[in-house]
Design an enzyme around this catalytic site. Structure first.
Site: not given
Length: 795
Positions: A168, A437
């Protein structure tokens, strides 16, 4: 601290002034003393040296110090003072900026110290109440609240910390909370990949985010994360930061902290983990849901091998240790892993949020029964992740959300994003976006209630309202077309005309009665879905279209009880008394929305064995793409887009959203008997093909097409009009309807009816033809049967 800040500021201002105005102030020449006029001659005589050269030399003999004092001011000025003004200004600005930065940093340190608690005080060693969340079949979705045992770095050993640092943040012991080199490296890696492939956050930054911040990806949060990382580095040692991180971070499977993860996956304390086991635990941090042994043991083992390689590259293990670790077989604790369902993170968070009003702040063990279909939830998350992995980059979409509801509003599956471990923000519930829509069915249903029908003729032509002119896709106009075709092909001008015809506020009122709780801004553009709503709201509103008009409240909790069996909450069956007034026109709406899937923009959502109705939605600049659709069994909504609102690459609702919808609903309908939609019967797929410019004599495509359903009264124009509530069509199977006439067969003529006869009969039905003009009539609203209102009402 305040004195130090003031001193630093004074020093910065002094340094800037020195740079701009020189090293020392020039000494003003002293004026010679002036004697009164009566003494001038006496003074001149007394101090004359003209006659004696020796006296002159003695008088003008000066020391070096005196000579230096008499040099010109310009000769005595330092290096900075001799620079040109523009360079001095630049240097001064730099020093001033540095001073401001120092001041800002000092203020931040003071602020964080006052606002946030001591990080070491956040070490959690208490047992939290056990929360067991069950799926609808009684299986366990997750268990939360297991003891979060805090282990010190000394008790943990070296394997897990070494694996985590190597994977990490390899420069963890070299930086001060922020790693500029790592950030630049991650930036170039992401640019090469064309997507977010690598993060530049340090372990300290990740700890700051986990302890004090949310998971939202915003610039404000990132700046706060950087400041807090520096604060943590000031307050804590590197060992304390790493220790806190390992005890706070999420390892998947409901395990927070390395000790809980070790017991969850290997049923042993973290200090007893072997090298390959430690590598697997560290590998989970990249994507706990993706690499969790409970979800994908193969991916977990592959990730562990990557971590071992990183540990060797970092010099933490030897080549022999790496080889030996690769040869060992990882054996997981299957019994404990079975208690946690992968891909349920968004659901679990939503359940916990819904629990708070029920249980309050009582710290008791709870069992929660939900409406979630465990298998469908898992597959829905996989479909979202895989679809974005395969096509997200091409469409420019980084996130997606899915919500699946049954006919009573029970949530069967809820996917809030691409990866819960990467972002816990639930986009299905909390993100408000323009539906485009997908909002149009509310307008059309209101128009149907005002007396129009799927065959009402509307004019697809340019229209301007108050200086605003909506455009169709590709700026093309078809002229007079039916409402069925206008909705199926998502014609914008017709939707705006209809919204004008039915009257201001009509569509918004209907949407709110169907369950839309977000604010709907009135105006002509409302018909095109310009007001932001959530995906769960839209799916809940569409559910009324699929169940015959009953308004539902999306819900996930069925029952809550204590560990001793005491029931705290139990959901009551729907009362079936919230039916909308427009329910008797749902057959016509379902006819039209089914045409949208058969002929229109939603073709990619078609299911081969189930009648499907639905609507696509795409917002301006392709920022959002939706597909909301349903069968007689389930309703589902899909949204794709980007958290930052970045436009996508022409991603419409009929592309990736429709494809995701089809995959999810195909899984959801396994074993379910096909049934027509409420108020409809099975029709010929080519009965109204001519309305869409399709020649019925030309063989249809071999691609799968959803069954075509049409409004019941259109198939049987001679039958008396019946209330949709009495229609049994919504409960009949396709197999029964396809081979023989529908209910009420005593009204059928004896001879066989072909498709052309039905089309002719429908087209000549008396009183069926209306025209949507988008213009106002002279009648008052109470006298209008079609609800026309004047353009003047729009403001």
């Amino acid at each position: 601290m305040l004195r130090a800040i003031a001193a630093a500021l004074r020093f910065a201002l002094w340094l800037v002034r020195r740079m701009l105005f020189g090293g020392s102030r020039p000494v003003a020449p002293q004026p010679e003393p002036t004697l009164p006029g009566s003494f001038q001659s006496v003074a001149q005589q007394a101090f004359r040296v003209d006659d004696d050269p020796a006296d002159f030399a003695q008088l003008h003999a000066q020391t070096p110090q005196q000579l230096q004092a008499t040099l010109p001011v310009e000769a005595r000025r330092g290096f900075l003072a001799r620079l040109k003004l523009k360079y001095r200004v630049a240097l001064g600005a730099g020093v001033l900026g540095a001073g401001v930065a120092m001041l800002t940093f000092a203020v931040m340190m003071v602020y964080y110290t006052v606002v946030f608690p001591d990080p070491l005080a956040l070490r959690n060693t208490a047992h939290t109440p056990l929360l067991r969340i069950l799926a609808r079949d009684g299986s366990t979705l997750t268990e939360r609240g297991t003891p979060r045992e805090y282990v010190s770095l000394d008790q943990l050993g070296k394997l897990v910390p070494a694996a985590v640092v190597a994977t990490e943040d390899r420069r963890f012991f070299d930086h001060y909370g922020v790693d500029p080199a790592g950030m630049i490296r991650a930036m170039f890696a992401n640019l090469r990949a064309g997507r977010f492939a690598q993060g530049g956050s340090t372990l300290t930054q990740q700890l700051a985010k986990n302890l004090f911040l949310t998971q939202d990806r915003t610039l404000t949060r990132k700046i706060a994360e950087l400041g807090l990382a520096l604060w943590l580095e000031v307050r804590l040692s590197k060992s304390e930061i790493l220790e806190l991180y390992l005890n706070q971070v999420y390892f998947g499977g409901g395990a927070y902290g390395v000790e809980a993860a070790s017991r969850r996956y290997f049923d042993k304390p973290a200090r007893e983990l072997t090298l390959p086991e430690a590598a697997l635990i560290a590998g989970l941090l990249k994507a706990p849901s993706k690499y969790s042994p409970a979800a994908s043991p193969g991916a977990a083992r592959a990730r562990a091998r990557v971590v071992l390689a990183k540990m060797f590259d970092a010099g933490f293990i030897s080549e022999a240790q790496e080889t030996q670790a690769l040869e060992q077989t990882l054996v997981f604790n299957e019994q404990k892993m079975a208690k946690t369902s992968a891909d349920a993170g968004y659901v679990v968070d939503y359940v916990v949020e819904q629990l708070q009003p029920i249980t309050g702040a009582d710290d008791i063990d709870l069992v929660v029964e939900t409406t979630i279909d465990k298998s469908l939830q898992r597959r829905a998350q996989e479909i979202v992740t895989d679809s974005l992995e395969q096509k997200g980059t091409a469409f420019g979409a980084s996130q997606a959300a899915v919500a699946v509801l049954d006919s009573d509003g029970g949530i069967r599956a809820l996917v809030g994003g691409r990866d819960y471990a990467d972002s816990q923000f639930n986009r299905a519930v909390k993100a408000k976006r323009q539906p485009g829509s997908a909002f149009k069915p509310f307008v059309y249903l209101a128009a149907l209630q005002r007396g129009m029908s799927p065959q009402t003729i509307a004019d697809d032509a340019p229209i301007t309202i108050g200086g605003w002119s909506p455009k169709n896709d590709k700026n093309e106009y078809a002229g007079p077309i039916t409402l069925r075709r206008a909705l199926a092909q998502s014609v914008n001008t017709v939707a705006v005309r209809l919204n004008q015809d039915i009257g201001r506020g009509t569509a918004a009122d209907l949407a709110q009665r169907l369950g839309i709780k977000s604010e709907l801004r009135e105006g002509p553009a409302l018909a095109l879905g310009t007001s932001e709503v959530t995906l769960l709201e839209m799916a809940g509103a569409y559910t009324a279209f699929s169940n015959g008009g009953e308004v539902v409240e999306p819900h996930v909790i069925v029952k809550v009880s204590t560990s001793t069996g005491r029931v705290l909450f139990k959901a009551q069956p729907p009362a079936k008394d919230h039916r909308i007034a427009e329910a008797d026109r749902l057959g016509a709406l379902n006819d039209m929305l089914n045409a949208a899937v058969v002929y229109g923009t939603g073709k990619r959502a078609a299911l081969a064995d189930q009648p499907v109705a639905g609507k696509t939605g795409t917002t301006q600049d392709f920022r959002d793409a939706w597909f909301i659709g349903y069968t007689s069994h389930l309703t589902a909504g899909v949204w794709i887009g980007n958290d930052n609102g970045k436009p996508m690459n022409r991603a419409t609702g009929g592309t990736l959203p429709a494809e995701i919808w089809k995959q999810v609903m195909r899984v959801a309908h396994e074993g379910l008997t096909p049934e027509p939609l409420p108020g409809t019967v099975i029709g010929s797929v080519d009965a109204d093909a001519a309305d869409f410019g399709i020649n019925p004599l030309v063989p249809a495509s071999t691609a799968s097409r959803t069954p075509r359903v049409v409004e019941a009264k259109e198939v049987l124009p001679w039958a008396p009009r019946r209330d949709a509530r009495a229609q049994p069509a919504g409960k009949r199977t396709i197999a029964a309807d396809a081979g023989r006439p529908s209910a009420g067969s005593q009204n059928h003529p004896a001879e066989e009816i072909d498709d052309n006869f039905i089309t002719r009969a429908v087209s000549t039905t008396p009183g069926e033809l209306k025209t949507a003009t988008g213009t106002a009539s002279n009648e008052t609203p109470a006298e209008q049967q079609s609800g026309f209102l004047s353009f003047a009402n729009w403001r």
